[in-house]
Design an enzyme around this catalytic site. Structure first.
Site, PDB file in Angstrom:
ATOM      1  N   HIS A  18       4.750  11.992   0.964  1.00 17.14           N
ATOM      2  CA  HIS A  18       3.905  12.635  -0.046  1.00 17.14           C
ATOM      3  C   HIS A  18       2.871  13.571   0.573  1.00 17.14           C
ATOM      4  CE1 HIS A  18       0.918   9.191   0.330  1.00 17.14           C
ATOM      5  NE2 HIS A  18       0.071  10.169   0.074  1.00 17.14           N
ATOM      6  N   ASP A  45       7.986   6.060   2.457  1.00 18.24           N
ATOM      7  CA  ASP A  45       7.128   7.234   2.294  1.00 18.24           C
ATOM      8  C   ASP A  45       6.776   7.869   3.648  1.00 18.24           C
ATOM      9  OD1 ASP A  45       5.306   9.145   1.510  1.00 18.24           O
ATOM     10  OD2 ASP A  45       4.193   7.827   0.162  1.00 18.24           O
ATOM     11  N   SER A  63      -3.707   8.323   3.956  1.00 18.87           N
ATOM     12  CA  SER A  63      -2.261   8.401   3.880  1.00 18.87           C
ATOM     13  C   SER A  63      -1.726   9.031   5.142  1.00 18.87           C
ATOM     14  CB  SER A  63      -1.827   9.213   2.672  1.00 18.87           C
ATOM     15  OG  SER A  63      -1.776   8.374   1.565  1.00 18.87           O
TER      16      SER A  63
HETATM   17  N1  ARG Z   1      -1.056   6.725  -4.330  1.00 14.13           N
HETATM   18  C1  ARG Z   1      -0.796   7.320  -3.075  1.00 14.13           C
HETATM   19  C2  ARG Z   1      -1.973   8.218  -2.613  1.00 14.13           C
HETATM   20  O1  ARG Z   1      -2.960   8.322  -3.308  1.00 14.13           O
HETATM   21  C3  ARG Z   1       0.511   8.031  -3.033  1.00 14.13           C
HETATM   22  C4  ARG Z   1       0.641   9.221  -3.914  1.00 14.13           C
HETATM   23  C5  ARG Z   1       1.942   9.958  -3.878  1.00 14.13           C
HETATM   24  N2  ARG Z   1       2.939   9.415  -4.755  1.00 14.13           N
HETATM   25  C6  ARG Z   1       3.039   9.707  -6.094  1.00 14.13           C
HETATM   26  N3  ARG Z   1       3.975   9.128  -6.802  1.00 14.13           N
HETATM   27  N4  ARG Z   1       2.259  10.552  -6.699  1.00 14.13           N
HETATM   28  O2  ARG Z   1      -1.879   9.318  -2.168  1.00 14.13           O
HETATM   29  N1  ASP Z   2      -2.291   7.488  -1.096  1.00 12.80           N
HETATM   30  C1  ASP Z   2      -3.582   7.803  -0.536  1.00 12.80           C
HETATM   31  C2  ASP Z   2      -3.556   9.081   0.311  1.00 12.80           C
HETATM   32  O1  ASP Z   2      -2.807   9.987   0.043  1.00 12.80           O
HETATM   33  C3  ASP Z   2      -4.132   6.656   0.214  1.00 12.80           C
HETATM   34  C4  ASP Z   2      -4.958   5.773  -0.672  1.00 12.80           C
HETATM   35  O2  ASP Z   2      -5.651   6.281  -1.547  1.00 12.80           O
HETATM   36  O3  ASP Z   2      -4.930   4.574  -0.442  1.00 12.80           O
HETATM   37  O4  ASP Z   2      -4.363   9.284   1.177  1.00 12.80           O
END
Ligand code: ARG
Ligand code: ASP
Length: 722
Positions: A83, A219, A645
């Site tokens: 991502h 990921d 991330s």
């Molecule tokens: N929650 C994670 C972070 O904040 C992964 C986000 C990417 N994935 C998604 N389905 N949007 O970045």
């Molecule tokens: N998914 C998040 C990022 O892209 C990490 C988090 O918020 O825990 O940095």
């Protein structure tokens, strides 16, 4: 019974007490080092950060300013999240060559794909410059003067601190202005895409599983840093060569078990751990509900079109994911804040602080902190809410309004800075239009526009709205704007910006979309922004004093860590499951079985590629499985946030065991309040990454580059595979 519970509380306190916190890597000696060793770490603080010798920090660059990455070979091979590389992968994709759908693997260097604009920034050195920054700043100065003096001093330090020609100095504030640090950094600019799994692995579970545990997502994506002939940063060039790092992370094949020590090293973006209770109440009751409702509306519309049309699915994939991500996070955050009683806990902390203030006779310095907090936070609430609406509707979720806003800024630039600035900005804007329209659907955006300006006109305080929004007919306005604005298609938009400044401005003034944006922006900048800025500055001053009081008056062993600010931090903990609700307990490791259990053939979130099914059925896991099972994700008590991330999860010896990518839903309030019973970070097990690269993609060339070790099995740990 009572005794047992007491004993339990007693035992679990020191266990959890050592967790939470994002620490400055150059200041780990002492308390942090002791805690980490108690948790099982076998390295020293110097192995993590050292100015004079290679250390872990030399393998952990900031990825493109927003994510973290780590170097995993002596040829600059760089690992981060799928991502985090998503928009690069997307921009190399088309219906014919769909790397999002099918994945991509460069089997030789020549096949690696350049990504103009993408960066990887290493930290060379960190120094405390608090005294220099605060020189000439006195308690009596008004807030604005203090800020001015501080900025002057910072600029001076940036200019005069020694560095190499290709390096850069940056000064960042910590503890809300109570500490300042200088970072000497090195930014590489030729970063090429090496490999990515298909989205059915790299984004498996998509938005349904996002922020959730149990999780089964691979990921990850691989890039490579290129440098010039002298191993220094350089713009993209065919002549550049793979970067030789000062350090790269060996990869452990031995996996993780519950209670294993873990360290996550990365660039957490923003946290607000020291807000007063009233501010947390506003997040729960005012700010989050407004943001969530706006995005609910935008996402519902986009989702419908994406499911129906494969072209729109690609065009909106990245935008949708971005909007959905925080939409879901805010929901979990509100849940977690409520469940963990963050407001009650903050109130108690405030009471304790007041007691300390009184006990130590510090009423003169800190006595009016909390009453003032209450006053300013109450005063700012309506402005803050209106600001959120403006940001969400105009800048983030309606594409036409965002483009219109760029045109609005162009006009401002012309009026304030003249023709040359206008020309520069216009050229930039026009350049960006092509990319924008490549991914633009007028129909989708039109529906989003109509829904969101309706919400805007209902949600924003009447006295903050432009006149034309007072009795808004959203449908009529939407039809008018989308039928007549030049900003809804590429050719017309390009034409709109052609000509000298006067001509362009005149055309803009007659464009119906521009008119809407200008009215909204003018109302916002006249009715909301000035008061918001004024109160916000006062609140920053209070937060600084509050922090100072906490640092001064808390018990000696209090674990007070600075808020995240996109600088390099260490967080540590251990592999641990959790219990989010009565009778539910989540184990800390998931397996490929779970991928198959979630498998929905052909589904856009839960499809599984045939090759992976075949490998699963043949149990063809190579050397990467454990007891015949292929681990996929695991969770731990490391305190992370957005920006973490792609961060490496590192074992007790300094080897890579996982790749951080998310947090559990009930625990995302850790940005305001870290609750060790609920907050968990989610990592990809590094063996799953290796399995996909090796067995799924057949990219053995990449496995060959890496250094695979067996720290648990081999006595001294550094045994090479094969
Ligand atoms: N929650 C994670 C972070 O904040 C992964 C986000 C990417 N994935 C998604 N389905 N949007 O970045
Ligand atoms: N998914 C998040 C990022 O892209 C990490 C988090 O918020 O825990 O940095």
């Amino acid at each position: 019974m009572k005794l047992l519970r007491l004993l339990f509380i007693f035992l679990s306190v020191p266990l959890f007490a050592q967790q939470g916190g994002m620490w400055i890597p150059s200041l780990l000696e002492g308390m942090n080092e002791t805690e980490m060793k108690n948790l099982g770490m076998k390295m020293s603080a110097k192995d993590i950060y050292d100015v004079n010798n290679a250390s872990l920090k030399d393998a952990v660059p900031h990825f493109n300013g927003g994510c973290t990455s780590e170097v995993i070979s002596n040829q600059g091979l760089l690992l981060t999240n799928h991502h985090c590389g998503y928009s690069q992968i997307q921009s190399h994709s088309s219906l014919e060559n769909d790397y999002l759908e099918d994945g991509f693997w460069a089997l030789k260097l020549e096949d690696e794909l350049p990504n103009p604009g993408v960066t990887a920034t290493f930290i060379v050195r960190i120094e405390d410059v608090t005294n220099q920054v605060l020189t000439g700043v006195t308690a009596e100065m008004p807030e604005a003067d203090k800020q001015r003096k501080i900025e002057e001093n910072m600029a001076q330090i940036v200019q005069t601190s020694p560095k190499e020609a290709w390096q850069e100095n940056r000064v960042r504030t910590f503890y809300e202005g109570n500490q300042y640090m200088l970072f000497v950094v090195e930014t590489f600019k030729d970063i090429r895409l090496v490999g990515t799994p298909p989205s059915s692995i790299g984004k498996f579970g998509s938005d349904t599983d996002n922020w959730m545990w149990p999780r089964h997502t691979g990921d990850f994506a691989l890039f490579r840093i290129y440098a010039d002939k002298n191993n220094r940063p350089a713009e993209y060039s065919e002549d550049n060569v793979p970067y030789t790092p000062k350090h790269f992370l060996p990869i452990s094949l031995d996996g993780v078990a519950e209670n294993d020590f873990t360290l996550v090293f990365g660039f957490p973006g923003t946290t607000d751990e020291y807000l007063p209770s009233i501010a947390i109440e506003q997040v729960i009751n005012t700010v989050n509900p407004a943001r969530i409702a706006i995005r609910d509306a935008a996402l519902t519309i986009q989702d419908e079109y994406m499911r129906a049309d494969p072209k729109i699915k690609i065009q909106y994939a990245s935008k949708f994911a971005r909007i959905a991500n925080y939409w879901k996070k805010w929901k979990g955050e509100t849940l977690g804040l409520t469940k963990s009683n963050a407001v009650g806990i903050k109130k108690k902390q405030e009471k304790d602080l007041i007691n300390q203030i009184n006990k130590k006779g510090k009423q003169k310095d800190y006595g009016d902190l909390l009453p003032k907090f209450n006053q300013y936070y109450s005063e700012i609430e309506p402005y803050k809410l209106a600001r959120e609406y403006f940001l969400e509707v105009v800048l983030r979720n309606v594409e036409l309004l965002r483009t219109g806003y760029q045109a609005y800024q162009l006009k401002q630039v012309y009026e304030n800075r003249g023709t040359q600035s206008f020309e520069d900005r216009r050229d930039n804007l026009v350049k960006r239009l092509e990319g924008h329209f490549k991914n633009y659907s007028k129909q989708v955006d039109k529906e989003v526009f109509e829904a969101l300006i309706q919400i805007y006109s209902e949600g924003v305080n009447k006295q903050f709205l432009p006149d034309s929004f007072q009795n808004l007919n959203a449908e009529k306005l939407t039809n008018e704007v989308y039928a007549n604005s030049a900003l809804v298609n590429y050719e017309a938009a390009k034409n709109l910006f052609e000509g000298d400044a006067e001509t362009v401005i005149e055309k803009l003034n007659n464009d119906p979309a521009f008119k809407v944006v200008e009215e909204m922006a003018t109302a916002y900048f006249e009715n909301v922004a000035p008061k918001y800025e004024e109160l916000n500055l006062l609140i920053s001053g209070l937060q600084r004093d509050y922090m100072k009081a906490l640092l001064e008056l808390s018990p000696k062993d209090a674990r007070i860590f600075p808020n995240a600010n996109s600088t390099l931090r260490v967080t540590y903990g251990k592999v641990a499951g959790y219990s989010p609700a009565d009778a539910i307990y989540y184990e800390p490791v998931t397996h490929l079985e779970g991928v198959m259990q979630k498998y929905i053939p052909g589904d856009y979130e839960f499809n599984v590629p045939q090759k992976l099914i075949d490998l699963y059925e043949a149990k063809d896991f190579g050397p990467y499985a454990e007891n015949g099972k292929m681990p996929v994700n695991f969770i731990g008590t490391n305190h992370t946030t957005g920006g973490n991330s792609g961060s490496p999860a590192i074992d007790a010896h300094g080897n890579l065991i996982g790749l951080n990518f998310d947090r559990v839903w009930e625990g995302t309030m850790s940005d305001y309040y870290y609750d060790p019973t609920l907050s968990r970070n989610i990592m990809v097990d590094i063996r799953y990454v290796l399995f996909i690269v090796d067995k799924y993609a057949g990219a053995t060339n990449l496995i060959e580059e890496m250094k695979l070790v067996h720290p648990k099995k081999g006595k001294r740990g550094k045994k090479k595979k094969k």
